[in-house]
Write a protein that holds these residues in place. Sequence first.
Motif, PDB file in Angstrom:
ATOM      1  N   ASN A   1      -0.676  10.151  -4.584  1.00 21.84           N
ATOM      2  CA  ASN A   1      -1.544   9.065  -5.005  1.00 21.84           C
ATOM      3  C   ASN A   1      -1.714   8.082  -3.849  1.00 21.84           C
ATOM      4  OD1 ASN A   1      -1.138   6.068  -5.795  1.00 21.84           O
ATOM      5  ND2 ASN A   1      -2.012   6.862  -7.687  1.00 21.84           N
ATOM      6  N   HIS A   2      -2.775   7.309  -3.898  1.00 23.43           N
ATOM      7  CA  HIS A   2      -3.025   6.255  -2.909  1.00 23.43           C
ATOM      8  C   HIS A   2      -3.410   5.000  -3.682  1.00 23.43           C
ATOM      9  CE1 HIS A   2      -5.531   4.812   0.825  1.00 23.43           C
ATOM     10  NE2 HIS A   2      -4.397   4.146   0.682  1.00 23.43           N
ATOM     11  N   MET A   3      -2.587   3.954  -3.605  1.00 26.16           N
ATOM     12  CA  MET A   3      -2.870   2.755  -4.381  1.00 26.16           C
ATOM     13  C   MET A   3      -2.276   1.530  -3.707  1.00 26.16           C
ATOM     14  SD  MET A   3      -0.356   3.067  -7.703  1.00 26.16           S
ATOM     15  CE  MET A   3       1.429   3.076  -7.548  1.00 26.16           C
ATOM     16  N   THR A   4      -2.699   0.367  -4.190  1.00 24.66           N
ATOM     17  CA  THR A   4      -2.147  -0.894  -3.708  1.00 24.66           C
ATOM     18  C   THR A   4      -1.641  -1.706  -4.893  1.00 24.66           C
ATOM     19  OG1 THR A   4      -4.273  -2.061  -3.796  1.00 24.66           O
ATOM     20  CG2 THR A   4      -3.696  -0.967  -1.705  1.00 24.66           C
TER      21      THR A   4
ATOM     22  N   GLY B   1      -9.974  10.229   0.544  1.00 23.28           N
ATOM     23  CA  GLY B   1      -8.846  10.477   1.438  1.00 23.28           C
ATOM     24  C   GLY B   1      -7.963  11.600   0.931  1.00 23.28           C
ATOM     25  N   PRO B   2      -7.080  12.116   1.796  1.00 21.62           N
ATOM     26  CA  PRO B   2      -6.253  13.273   1.418  1.00 21.62           C
ATOM     27  C   PRO B   2      -5.322  13.012   0.244  1.00 21.62           C
ATOM     28  CG  PRO B   2      -5.526  12.336   3.514  1.00 21.62           C
ATOM     29  CD  PRO B   2      -6.836  11.698   3.185  1.00 21.62           C
ATOM     30  N   GLN B   3      -4.915  11.767   0.008  1.00 22.81           N
ATOM     31  CA  GLN B   3      -4.047  11.446  -1.126  1.00 22.81           C
ATOM     32  C   GLN B   3      -4.761  10.621  -2.184  1.00 22.81           C
ATOM     33  OE1 GLN B   3      -1.866  13.668   1.074  1.00 22.81           O
ATOM     34  NE2 GLN B   3      -1.322  13.164  -1.034  1.00 22.81           N
TER      35      GLN B   3
ATOM     36  N   GLU C   1       0.839  -1.190   0.000  1.00 22.81           N
ATOM     37  CA  GLU C   1       0.000   0.000   0.000  1.00 22.81           C
ATOM     38  C   GLU C   1       0.878   1.245   0.000  1.00 22.81           C
ATOM     39  OE1 GLU C   1      -3.784   2.100   2.305  1.00 22.81           O
ATOM     40  OE2 GLU C   1      -2.929   0.229   3.066  1.00 22.81           O
ATOM     41  N   ILE C   2       0.671   2.096  -1.002  1.00 23.13           N
ATOM     42  CA  ILE C   2       1.441   3.323  -1.168  1.00 23.13           C
ATOM     43  C   ILE C   2       0.521   4.507  -0.932  1.00 23.13           C
ATOM     44  CG2 ILE C   2       2.907   4.668  -2.729  1.00 23.13           C
ATOM     45  CD1 ILE C   2       3.113   1.988  -4.397  1.00 23.13           C
ATOM     46  N   THR C   3       0.893   5.347   0.002  1.00 19.59           N
ATOM     47  CA  THR C   3       0.209   6.613   0.220  1.00 19.59           C
ATOM     48  C   THR C   3       1.266   7.693   0.060  1.00 19.59           C
ATOM     49  OG1 THR C   3      -1.286   5.548   1.812  1.00 19.59           O
ATOM     50  CG2 THR C   3      -1.235   7.959   1.777  1.00 19.59           C
ATOM     51  N   ASP C   4       1.177   8.469  -1.005  1.00 14.20           N
ATOM     52  CA  ASP C   4       2.269   9.380  -1.330  1.00 14.20           C
ATOM     53  C   ASP C   4       1.798  10.821  -1.436  1.00 14.20           C
ATOM     54  OD1 ASP C   4       5.163   9.626  -2.201  1.00 14.20           O
ATOM     55  OD2 ASP C   4       4.104  10.681  -3.796  1.00 14.20           O
TER      56      ASP C   4
END
Length: 252
Positions: free
Chosen positions: A233-236, A105-107, A73-76
């Motif tokens: 970005n927010h992704m998995t 969400g914020p990202q 999980e990347i929250t950048d």
Amino acid sequence: MSRRTKREVVLSVVFAWVVCVSIMGQDEYVEINDTLTAKASLTYLDSFQLGLENWKVEQTPEGTVQLNEGKLEITDVSGCTIWLTKKLEGPLMITYDAFVIDEGGPQDRVSDLNCFWMAQDMEHPDDLFVNSEKRGGKFSNYDNLRLYYMGVGGHDNSKTRFRRYTGDGNRPLLPEHDLTKEKFLIKPNKETKIKIVAYNGIIQYYRDGERIIDFYDPNPYTSGHFGFRTVNNHMTIENFKIFSLESEKIAK
């Protein structure tokens, strides 16, 4: 951590290891074009159950990279590259499943489902990570690497672009690799299956079975590192696999 929780973690690790061992070496066949197919042999699998020891994170402050239920999980916030530390040798195929999150969400910005492959630092050809801290996740700091780059849904999900970085700061963009139609952009909250092929100068990028890029490189990059790339970005990511490719002619 409770005894039960520890036991569950140990069992999940053992299960992941057993699954990995059981499928390594299994072959499948991949059609590259109308006259060429390749035998694909699995050489690396990451189910993101066993930690990040095989990955190197380069990220600007305030972002996070973590494992969450078998997913990366990347929250950048301002830029992130996550390199597989294993150096790759072609011909090869890379596959994985991505999921860009848009839940307020914020990202949760729908943009930049990107990646690098066959990356090499020409100043340090034997060690990509000498300048890892210097790069720090800032996108422009990667300009001097030699690599292939795929940027899906960049510029707030308005452009999809493929580039061949030359290793001296040049990142030429061919007109046919500058894509703006909606079908080439990101569909959020949906699993996206990605496949990359690097085979004797044939460079291909597929999404959900559709070939988006089919490029012939007369001077191909045949070895280097793979990295997930994104910004704000927010992704998995899950089900990451690497296959070696061996040609098999298709009988006509």
